[in-house]
Design a protein around this motif. Structure first.
Motif, short mmCIF file in Angstrom:
data_model
loop_
_atom_site.label_atom_id
_atom_site.label_comp_id
_atom_site.label_asym_id
_atom_site.label_seq_id
_atom_site.Cartn_x
_atom_site.Cartn_y
_atom_site.Cartn_z
N HIS A 275 1.68 -5.63 7.45
CA HIS A 275 0.73 -5.65 6.33
C HIS A 275 1.33 -5.13 5.04
CE1 HIS A 275 0.57 -1.50 7.71
NE2 HIS A 275 -0.01 -1.17 6.58
N ASN A 276 2.40 -4.30 5.15
CA ASN A 276 2.98 -3.72 3.94
C ASN A 276 3.98 -4.64 3.26
OD1 ASN A 276 4.80 -3.31 6.13
ND2 ASN A 276 5.89 -1.77 4.93
N PRO A 278 3.21 -8.23 2.40
CA PRO A 278 2.26 -9.34 2.52
C PRO A 278 2.80 -10.68 2.09
CG PRO A 278 1.70 -7.96 0.65
CD PRO A 278 2.80 -7.25 1.39
N ASP A 432 -6.24 -6.85 7.34
CA ASP A 432 -6.09 -7.08 5.90
C ASP A 432 -6.66 -8.45 5.59
OD1 ASP A 432 -4.20 -8.86 6.83
OD2 ASP A 432 -2.47 -7.86 5.92
N ASP A 433 -6.36 -8.99 4.40
CA ASP A 433 -6.96 -10.27 4.05
C ASP A 433 -6.36 -11.43 4.84
OD1 ASP A 433 -4.48 -10.37 2.88
OD2 ASP A 433 -5.20 -10.63 0.83
N ARG A 434 -5.34 -11.17 5.65
CA ARG A 434 -4.76 -12.20 6.52
C ARG A 434 -5.19 -12.05 7.97
NH1 ARG A 434 1.28 -10.97 5.81
NH2 ARG A 434 0.40 -8.86 5.61
#
Length: 513
Positions: A275-276, A278, A432-434
């Motif tokens: 996530h870090n 993206p 996250d948004d994914r």
């Protein structure tokens, strides 16, 4: 120097006072019992336990083509360089807690940067504590357990007081010069972004140089008694800070980004990408990425120099032959693989694999055709949970029951000995948004294959054949043939027996995964 000597003199008194403090929330170490071993102190090997933060296998002894690491290469030549050693969770706090307890993440329930292993296992005996119980002086300089770096350099960070008789927390000019650090991603803190500084001054002014100096002083002060000395270096963790001379060793025009096929990401599950990071390469241009690569390698060579100082001091003090040296990194590290993956928190080979070098004390080395059998390169698959039982066996001290690794002593005696090893690595991927929910990823590495499940397979599966695909470019779990299906069916129950794959019910902080 006088202050350092005063600190060393007062350590024992400070610790004994702390042991009587009922308000201390941590269990205290057992009193040192010098009768715990029948051997005289000089017959018991010291342990120099060196941890390096965020160090990939970017070393000469791991066949990196550009790295300049003569001192680490020397250590590898004198001991055993484990070419395929794998951490249990590629994030600082969980992996360090696992190494120092000898337990897997699902046992200690540590998956993020905020949870302490004693929340789940309050009475666990850590590796340094096991040596304390055997009559060793146990000390830490720098980062062994997790620090919230760089903000807390100079403090105890996320430490475990019962593990140590003494701690030292140097703070160098790298902390004071943070305003000079170049941050390629200004919206992120420098501790989590591609950021660097070619520093002014000499090695000893930097925190890691000061760590080496303090460690040498402790070895000098305790050379006549058995010691367990943890030495934890902060670099090459971001920000990449090292004296400018180390940057000069890696001209930018000689560097290249890693190769990946253009469609490399097409068969990789979304959950597999941390996530870090993206977007590929953080949307940074190639020139900036190459400067970051230069800075990372500069830090690697800077740390190599500090390790060299430690090794030289063992020789100068006359205790090298009676000292076990183990060097490890808490996890691997990405420098742009898979079309732009950086840093950690992945289950790819670059995130799961990390350096591990063990040089036994010469009193325990065996002779074979006039060569030390303990020297060599070992290509067997081993795990970081193996470090704890290995060191207790090498030192002939009692280990607690329930350790989840096994001793590497057979491979230290003979690096090509038969070994049916496999390694389990896992990581908790936050939403996250994914990705709509937190997902636990679990991976098993055998001699030939890497098999990974995300959310028990619901969020994706990966299978790579390292015999034909060492860079993990072809995911065989996509439209698998009969052979791939058979491999996955064989490995899945083994993997799930060591890492459940379920999202934890114990506390974790999504912002700190």
């Amino acid at each position: 120097m006088f202050l350092n000597r005063l600190i060393l003199t007062c350590w024992a008194v400070t610790w004994l006072a702390a042991a009587t403090n009922a308000a201390n929330p941590f269990p205290q170490p057992s009193p040192i019992d010098h009768a715990a071993s029948s051997d005289s102190p000089n017959d018991r090997p010291n342990v120099l336990f060196i941890a390096v933060d965020d160090l990939a296998c970017t070393l000469g002894c791991y066949n990196d083509p550009i790295s300049q690491t003569p001192h680490l290469d020397r250590l590898a030549n004198q001991g055993v360089c484990f070419q395929r050693a794998y951490n249990q969770l590629p994030l600082c706090n969980p992996t360090r807690a696992s190494v120092l307890t000898g337990l897997r993440p699902d046992t200690i329930k540590v998956y993020d940067l905020d949870r302490h292993f004693r929340d789940e296992k309050p009475d666990v005996v850590t590796l340094p504590q096991a040596f304390q119980k055997a009559g060793y002086f146990s000390a830490r300089v720098g980062k062994i357990y997790h620090y919230n770096v760089p903000a807390s350099i100079g403090t105890d960070g996320f430490d475990d007081p019962p593990s140590w008789n003494a701690t030292v927390n140097p703070r160098g000019r790298d902390k004071d010069d943070e305003a000079m650090v170049f941050n390629a991603e200004p919206h992120r803190k420098i501790s989590g972004s591609l950021s660097w500084l070619a520093a002014q001054g000499n090695d000893e002014e930097q925190t890691d140089g000061m760590i080496a100096t303090e460690a040498i002083q402790i070895m000098q002060a305790h050379r006549d008694e058995p010691f367990f000395l943890g030495v934890g270096f902060f670099r090459p963790h971001t920000p990449y800070v090292a004296p400018a001379k180390y940057f000069d060793m890696y001209p930018v025009d000689t560097l290249r980004l890693p190769y990946s096929p253009a469609d490399d990401r097409a068969d990789i599950p979304t959950a597999a990408f941390a996530h870090n990071c993206p977007v590929p390469n953080y949307n940074l241009d190639e020139a900036t990425l190459l400067k970051a690569t230069q800075a990372y390698y500069a830090c690697v060579s800077f740390i190599d120099a500090q390790v060299g100082r430690l090794l030289d001091s063992l020789d100068e003090l006359g205790i090298a032959d009676q000292t076990i040296v183990v060097l490890w990194s808490d996890h691997g590290y990405h420098l742009g693989e898979h079309n732009g993956v950086w840093q950690k928190r992945t289950l790819f080979e670059q995130g799961a694999r990390a350096p591990l070098i063990i040089r036994p004390a010469s009193m325990h080395r065996q002779q074979d055709d006039k060569l030390l059998a303990g020297r060599g390169t070992c290509r067997r698959v081993v795990e970081f949970v193996d470090i704890y039982p290995t060191l207790t066996e090498l030192a002939s001290i009692e280990a607690p029951t329930g350790l989840e690794g096994r001793s590497l002593r057979p491979l230290i005696d003979n690096p090509v000995a038969a070994w049916d090893g496999y390694a389990i690595t896992q990581v908790l991927r936050p939403a996250d948004d994914r990705l709509g929910e937190p997902v636990m990823g679990c991976s098993i590495r055998t001699d030939r294959y890497r098999f990974t499940q995300w959310g028990e397979g619901k969020h994706g599966i990966e299978l790579y054949d390292h015999r034909s695909d060492p860079n993990e470019f072809q995911n065989l779990a996509i439209d698998p043939d009969e052979t791939a299906i058979a491999v996955m069916n064989r490995l899945s129950p083994i993997l799930q027996s060591k890492a459940s794959g379920k999202t934890p019910t114990t506390p974790f902080n999504p912002a700190r995964l």
